[in-house]
Design a protein around this motif. Structure first.
Motif, PDB file in Angstrom:
ATOM      1  N   LYS A  78      18.815 -19.897  36.091  1.00  0.00           N
ATOM      2  CA  LYS A  78      19.324 -19.892  37.456  1.00  0.00           C
ATOM      3  C   LYS A  78      18.857 -21.146  38.180  1.00  0.00           C
ATOM      4  CE  LYS A  78      19.697 -14.880  38.000  1.00  0.00           C
ATOM      5  NZ  LYS A  78      19.296 -13.706  38.824  1.00  0.00           N
ATOM      6  N   VAL A  79      19.809 -21.826  38.811  1.00  0.00           N
ATOM      7  CA  VAL A  79      19.500 -23.046  39.551  1.00  0.00           C
ATOM      8  C   VAL A  79      20.134 -22.973  40.932  1.00  0.00           C
ATOM      9  CG1 VAL A  79      19.193 -24.590  37.578  1.00  0.00           C
ATOM     10  CG2 VAL A  79      21.492 -24.158  38.456  1.00  0.00           C
ATOM     11  N   LYS A  80      19.632 -23.749  41.838  1.00  0.00           N
ATOM     12  CA  LYS A  80      20.207 -23.795  43.188  1.00  0.00           C
ATOM     13  C   LYS A  80      20.058 -25.200  43.743  1.00  0.00           C
ATOM     14  CE  LYS A  80      15.900 -22.107  45.278  1.00  0.00           C
ATOM     15  NZ  LYS A  80      15.279 -21.032  46.096  1.00  0.00           N
ATOM     16  N   ARG A  81      20.899 -25.495  44.725  1.00  0.00           N
ATOM     17  CA  ARG A  81      20.860 -26.785  45.404  1.00  0.00           C
ATOM     18  C   ARG A  81      21.386 -26.582  46.818  1.00  0.00           C
ATOM     19  NH1 ARG A  81      23.980 -32.354  43.455  1.00  0.00           N
ATOM     20  NH2 ARG A  81      23.196 -33.706  45.123  1.00  0.00           N
ATOM     21  N   LYS A 114      26.713 -28.758  37.110  1.00  0.00           N
ATOM     22  CA  LYS A 114      27.744 -29.465  37.865  1.00  0.00           C
ATOM     23  C   LYS A 114      27.842 -28.837  39.248  1.00  0.00           C
ATOM     24  CE  LYS A 114      32.559 -31.014  37.655  1.00  0.00           C
ATOM     25  NZ  LYS A 114      33.805 -31.012  36.858  1.00  0.00           N
ATOM     26  N   TRP A 115      27.639 -29.667  40.282  1.00  0.00           N
ATOM     27  CA  TRP A 115      27.577 -29.188  41.661  1.00  0.00           C
ATOM     28  C   TRP A 115      28.797 -29.639  42.463  1.00  0.00           C
ATOM     29  CZ3 TRP A 115      23.737 -25.829  42.291  1.00  0.00           C
ATOM     30  CH2 TRP A 115      22.621 -25.935  41.463  1.00  0.00           C
ATOM     31  N   SER A 116      29.121 -28.853  43.476  1.00  0.00           N
ATOM     32  CA  SER A 116      30.228 -29.208  44.363  1.00  0.00           C
ATOM     33  C   SER A 116      29.962 -28.641  45.748  1.00  0.00           C
ATOM     34  CB  SER A 116      31.543 -28.639  43.821  1.00  0.00           C
ATOM     35  OG  SER A 116      32.626 -28.948  44.694  1.00  0.00           O
ATOM     36  N   ARG A 117      30.450 -29.338  46.762  1.00  0.00           N
ATOM     37  CA  ARG A 117      30.343 -28.823  48.121  1.00  0.00           C
ATOM     38  C   ARG A 117      31.233 -27.584  48.255  1.00  0.00           C
ATOM     39  NH1 ARG A 117      26.163 -30.714  51.339  1.00  0.00           N
ATOM     40  NH2 ARG A 117      25.955 -32.979  51.112  1.00  0.00           N
TER      41      ARG A 117
END
Length: 258
Positions: A78-81, A114-117
């Motif tokens: 589990k990851v968060k940003r 992979k991150w996205s707004r």
């Protein structure tokens, strides 16, 4: 003669045994780096700007684990940003192939978050639903798009339908005798309600909208968010800025209409 025949039989048996052993050994490509003793491969997860939620990984840029050769990954960390949503794990920082918990591995693999707004909902429009307004005339300045009242249609003296932009959108309201009203459904293109400017696969769209539970039936994507039910018409499996969208109250406030 018998001795010669016996030697030939023994030699044939040995050759058959050796051939069987060679065939039974799995062929491993040069990129399939495997631990010879345990026959495991390693997968390494890179947070790629995010942070791992587990305390044991706190402060680390990456973590990993070994799994049996040819087995499924079975579980992602589990990851968060802050200010971002996770779209998935990919084999490259940009682009690459998505890797799932069910993906089977036969070589050491590195994957990147992979991150996205996230999408933002247009509260100027959607936020009208369920609110009691002093009068119908207040709808037009709030939306800035409603046509003049001569386009107003009354049904049984209680339900009103507004049109805007040459009938490309609708707003349904419940009207009361004191000239107040409560909007309960609004329809139109997706980009009227969400800041979407290109086409997305519906699962990616839902991640960016931060909704985990949804249903797809007969080209319609439906889900609930903040006491509202959304229905979006899909183009096969895609959602675009032009996808027709209907948003309505799940529970109409009965205490208001009495």
């Amino acid at each position: 003669m018998n001795n010669v025949l016996s030697k030939r039989m023994i030699l044939l048996f040995v050759l058959v045994f050796l051939f069987t052993c060679v065939v039974s050994v799995p062929i491993i490509g040069k990129n399939d780096i495997v631990d010879a003793k345990s026959k495991t491969v390693r997968i390494t997860f890179y947070a790629n700007g995010g942070v791992f939620e587990a305390k044991k990984h706190k402060g680390k840029r990456y973590t990993g684990k070994h799994i049996k050769y040819g087995s499924r990954i079975n579980g992602m960390p589990k990851v968060k940003r802050t200010g971002y949503v996770l779209l998935g794990w990919y084999t490259k920082k940009k682009g690459g192939k998505q890797v799932y918990s069910t993906t089977k591995l036969r070589k050491n693999t590195k994957v990147y978050a992979k991150w996205s707004r996230p999408f933002s909902v247009n509260q100027k429009r959607v936020g009208l639903l369920g609110k009691k307004l002093a009068s119908s005339s207040r709808i037009s300045p709030v939306l800035g798009e409603i046509l003049s009242n001569d386009m107003l249609m009354t049904v049984d003296g209680y339900i009103c339908e507004y049109y805007w932009d040459n009938y490309k959108g609708y707003l349904w309201t419940r009207e009361f005798h004191d000239n107040s009203c409560v909007p309960f459904e609004i329809d139109g293109r997706a980009n009227r309600f969400v800041n979407i400017n290109k086409t997305y696969y519906y699962k990616t769209f839902m991640k960016k909208l931060q909704v985990s539970k949804y249903k797809v039936e007969h080209s319609y994507l439906t889900f609930k968010k903040n006491n509202l039910e959304w229905t979006i018409t899909l183009d096969k499996t895609k959602v675009s800025s032009k996808s027709y969208t209907s948003i309505k109250l799940i529970d109409f406030p009965l205490d208001i209409i009495e």
